[in-house]
Enzyme design. Sequence first.
Site, PDB file in Angstrom:
ATOM      1  N   THR A 133       0.846  -1.192   0.000  1.00  0.00           N
ATOM      2  CA  THR A 133       0.000   0.000   0.000  1.00  0.00           C
ATOM      3  C   THR A 133       0.884   1.246   0.000  1.00  0.00           C
ATOM      4  OG1 THR A 133      -1.939   1.036   0.981  1.00  0.00           O
ATOM      5  CG2 THR A 133      -0.411   0.007   2.527  1.00  0.00           C
ATOM      6  N   LYS A 166       3.435   1.368  -3.902  1.00  0.00           N
ATOM      7  CA  LYS A 166       2.887   0.592  -5.023  1.00  0.00           C
ATOM      8  C   LYS A 166       3.697   0.738  -6.317  1.00  0.00           C
ATOM      9  CE  LYS A 166      -1.942   0.355  -3.528  1.00  0.00           C
ATOM     10  NZ  LYS A 166      -3.342   0.508  -3.911  1.00  0.00           N
ATOM     11  N   ASN A 196      -0.175  -3.985  -6.090  1.00  0.00           N
ATOM     12  CA  ASN A 196      -0.708  -4.041  -4.715  1.00  0.00           C
ATOM     13  C   ASN A 196      -0.611  -5.446  -4.111  1.00  0.00           C
ATOM     14  OD1 ASN A 196      -2.859  -5.448  -5.814  1.00  0.00           O
ATOM     15  ND2 ASN A 196      -4.417  -4.313  -4.674  1.00  0.00           N
ATOM     16  N   GLY A 226      -3.919   8.179  -7.403  1.00  0.00           N
ATOM     17  CA  GLY A 226      -3.431   6.807  -7.510  1.00  0.00           C
ATOM     18  C   GLY A 226      -4.546   5.798  -7.707  1.00  0.00           C
TER      19      GLY A 226
HETATM   20  N1  LIG Z   1     -12.185   1.385  -1.351  1.00  0.00           N
HETATM   21  C1  LIG Z   1     -10.919   1.068  -1.569  1.00  0.00           C
HETATM   22  O1  LIG Z   1     -10.527  -0.097  -1.616  1.00  0.00           O
HETATM   23  C2  LIG Z   1      -9.918   2.176  -1.798  1.00  0.00           C
HETATM   24  C3  LIG Z   1      -8.711   1.899  -2.468  1.00  0.00           C
HETATM   25  C4  LIG Z   1      -7.812   2.941  -2.665  1.00  0.00           C
HETATM   26  C5  LIG Z   1      -8.099   4.218  -2.212  1.00  0.00           C
HETATM   27  N2  LIG Z   1      -9.269   4.447  -1.564  1.00  0.00           N
HETATM   28  C6  LIG Z   1      -9.624   5.805  -1.100  1.00  0.00           C
HETATM   29  O2  LIG Z   1      -9.629   6.645  -2.244  1.00  0.00           O
HETATM   30  C7  LIG Z   1      -9.264   7.973  -1.894  1.00  0.00           C
HETATM   31  C8  LIG Z   1      -8.192   8.477  -2.869  1.00  0.00           C
HETATM   32  O3  LIG Z   1      -7.024   7.691  -2.715  1.00  0.00           O
HETATM   33  P1  LIG Z   1      -5.749   7.890  -3.670  1.00  0.00           P
HETATM   34  O4  LIG Z   1      -4.748   6.890  -3.251  1.00  0.00           O
HETATM   35  O5  LIG Z   1      -6.147   7.953  -5.094  1.00  0.00           O
HETATM   36  O6  LIG Z   1      -5.257   9.365  -3.225  1.00  0.00           O
HETATM   37  P2  LIG Z   1      -4.399  10.407  -4.051  1.00  0.00           P
HETATM   38  O7  LIG Z   1      -3.511   9.721  -5.034  1.00  0.00           O
HETATM   39  O8  LIG Z   1      -3.792  11.309  -3.035  1.00  0.00           O
HETATM   40  O9  LIG Z   1      -5.495  11.246  -4.907  1.00  0.00           O
HETATM   41  C9  LIG Z   1      -6.382  12.117  -4.272  1.00  0.00           C
HETATM   42  C10 LIG Z   1      -7.396  12.640  -5.272  1.00  0.00           C
HETATM   43  O10 LIG Z   1      -8.311  13.496  -4.564  1.00  0.00           O
HETATM   44  C11 LIG Z   1      -8.299  14.806  -5.162  1.00  0.00           C
HETATM   45  N3  LIG Z   1      -8.481  15.838  -4.133  1.00  0.00           N
HETATM   46  C12 LIG Z   1      -7.913  15.874  -2.901  1.00  0.00           C
HETATM   47  N4  LIG Z   1      -8.313  16.991  -2.240  1.00  0.00           N
HETATM   48  C13 LIG Z   1      -9.145  17.658  -3.090  1.00  0.00           C
HETATM   49  C14 LIG Z   1      -9.875  18.888  -2.994  1.00  0.00           C
HETATM   50  N5  LIG Z   1      -9.828  19.630  -1.888  1.00  0.00           N
HETATM   51  N6  LIG Z   1     -10.638  19.259  -4.049  1.00  0.00           N
HETATM   52  C15 LIG Z   1     -10.694  18.490  -5.186  1.00  0.00           C
HETATM   53  N7  LIG Z   1     -10.023  17.320  -5.325  1.00  0.00           N
HETATM   54  C16 LIG Z   1      -9.250  16.923  -4.297  1.00  0.00           C
HETATM   55  C17 LIG Z   1      -6.928  14.915  -5.821  1.00  0.00           C
HETATM   56  O11 LIG Z   1      -6.951  15.918  -6.789  1.00  0.00           O
HETATM   57  P3  LIG Z   1      -5.559  16.619  -7.251  1.00  0.00           P
HETATM   58  O12 LIG Z   1      -4.963  15.681  -8.258  1.00  0.00           O
HETATM   59  O13 LIG Z   1      -5.972  17.912  -7.817  1.00  0.00           O
HETATM   60  O14 LIG Z   1      -4.704  16.756  -6.020  1.00  0.00           O
HETATM   61  C18 LIG Z   1      -6.798  13.493  -6.401  1.00  0.00           C
HETATM   62  O15 LIG Z   1      -7.579  13.342  -7.562  1.00  0.00           O
HETATM   63  C19 LIG Z   1      -8.812   7.901  -0.433  1.00  0.00           C
HETATM   64  O16 LIG Z   1      -9.878   8.353   0.366  1.00  0.00           O
HETATM   65  C20 LIG Z   1      -8.559   6.430  -0.199  1.00  0.00           C
HETATM   66  O17 LIG Z   1      -8.781   6.049   1.145  1.00  0.00           O
HETATM   67  C21 LIG Z   1     -10.191   3.444  -1.357  1.00  0.00           C
END
Ligand SMILES: NC(=O)c1ccc[n+]([C@@H]2O[C@H](COP(=O)([O-])OP(=O)(O)OC[C@H]3O[C@@H](n4cnc5c(N)ncnc54)[C@H](OP(=O)(O)O)[C@@H]3O)[C@@H](O)[C@H]2O)c1
Length: 279
Positions: free
Chosen positions: A61, A65, A86, A130
């Site tokens: 994680t 990754k 992963n 991601g």
């Molecule tokens: N259900 C599951 O199995 C699973 C698996 C993986 C992740 N998740 C969840 O998915 C979420 C994202 O994870 P990630 O790993 O992709 O994170 P990440 O790589 O940090 O990406 C975050 C995303 O959120 C956007 N964002 C953050 N703050 C924002 C704001 N204030 N306004 C608009 N957009 C905003 C970012 O936009 P920018 O590019 O503009 O920064 C980006 O698109 C997390 O909550 C994580 O816990 C769940």
Amino acid sequence: MIKACVIGWPISHSRSPIIHGYWLQQHGISGSYTRQPVEPSSLEAFMSGLGNKGYAGCNVTIPHKEAVFNLVSRADDTTERLGAVNTVYIRDGQLLGTNTDGEGFINSLKQGAPELQLANTRTVVLGAGGASVAVVNAILEQGATEVVVANRTREKAEQLRARFGTRVVPIDWDRAPDHLGDCSLLVNTTSLGMRGQPELGIDLSRLGERTVVTDIVYTPLRTRLLEDAAARGNIVVEGLGMLLHQAVRGFSLWFGVTPEVTPELRELVVRDINPVPMT
Ligand SMILES: NC(=O)c1ccc[n+]([C@@H]2O[C@H](COP(=O)([O-])OP(=O)(O)OC[C@H]3O[C@@H](n4cnc5c(N)ncnc54)[C@H](OP(=O)(O)O)[C@@H]3O)[C@@H](O)[C@H]2O)c1
């Protein structure tokens, strides 16, 4: 005894030990699945010694990754497209890498919205971080005509198009509501709506009546997006399903049994997310 683990930095938040521990017990397997904090500077050494430490493999994680993708001997085609691993497993002494996030996402949708048709339809994805990479790829692999991606930093949505081709249509973040009328699926992959983060606050007034809405955020279990969509009568699918379903193949690769995502397993994880207050 067969051993597996999840590595990350930090890793104390991971709920994977609950999931794999449940399956180990359910199948009467003598095995273990633990959390292993691995800092970036020790990642390479940890991975090269994985087999010698007695592990059959591991989950990977944040933030490892992409780095682990470059450390495995081989990865399957989907994982090559994603450039992120992963799940690692060992065969003939070699580290093999795969990525189960996309199938976790799709299998969760199949369970929660069995009527949903992704082939030959359009999806709107919010976010290009991601997790979005795996989600967008999985939707394209299902035969979607178009995946419209709205991201605050538009350049990252453009990068998804460069990676996956012209079926990915990047749009400005604030134009997402204009595209909700004729999509089969709306997905939130941003961290907005997660506990401790600002709300997503998207205008759903133009959401198609038959659009399925899902959120990969699972703390809270039902985000505001899902509550609002459900209140409009749309079918919604919780993000927890993705977490549970992405774990299935790793368990099968390490322990040799394909486990099931049962209501009892879901309840176990829900209790960890929403602990019953002590009275
Ligand atoms: N259900 C599951 O199995 C699973 C698996 C993986 C992740 N998740 C969840 O998915 C979420 C994202 O994870 P990630 O790993 O992709 O994170 P990440 O790589 O940090 O990406 C975050 C995303 O959120 C956007 N964002 C953050 N703050 C924002 C704001 N204030 N306004 C608009 N957009 C905003 C970012 O936009 P920018 O590019 O503009 O920064 C980006 O698109 C997390 O909550 C994580 O816990 C769940």
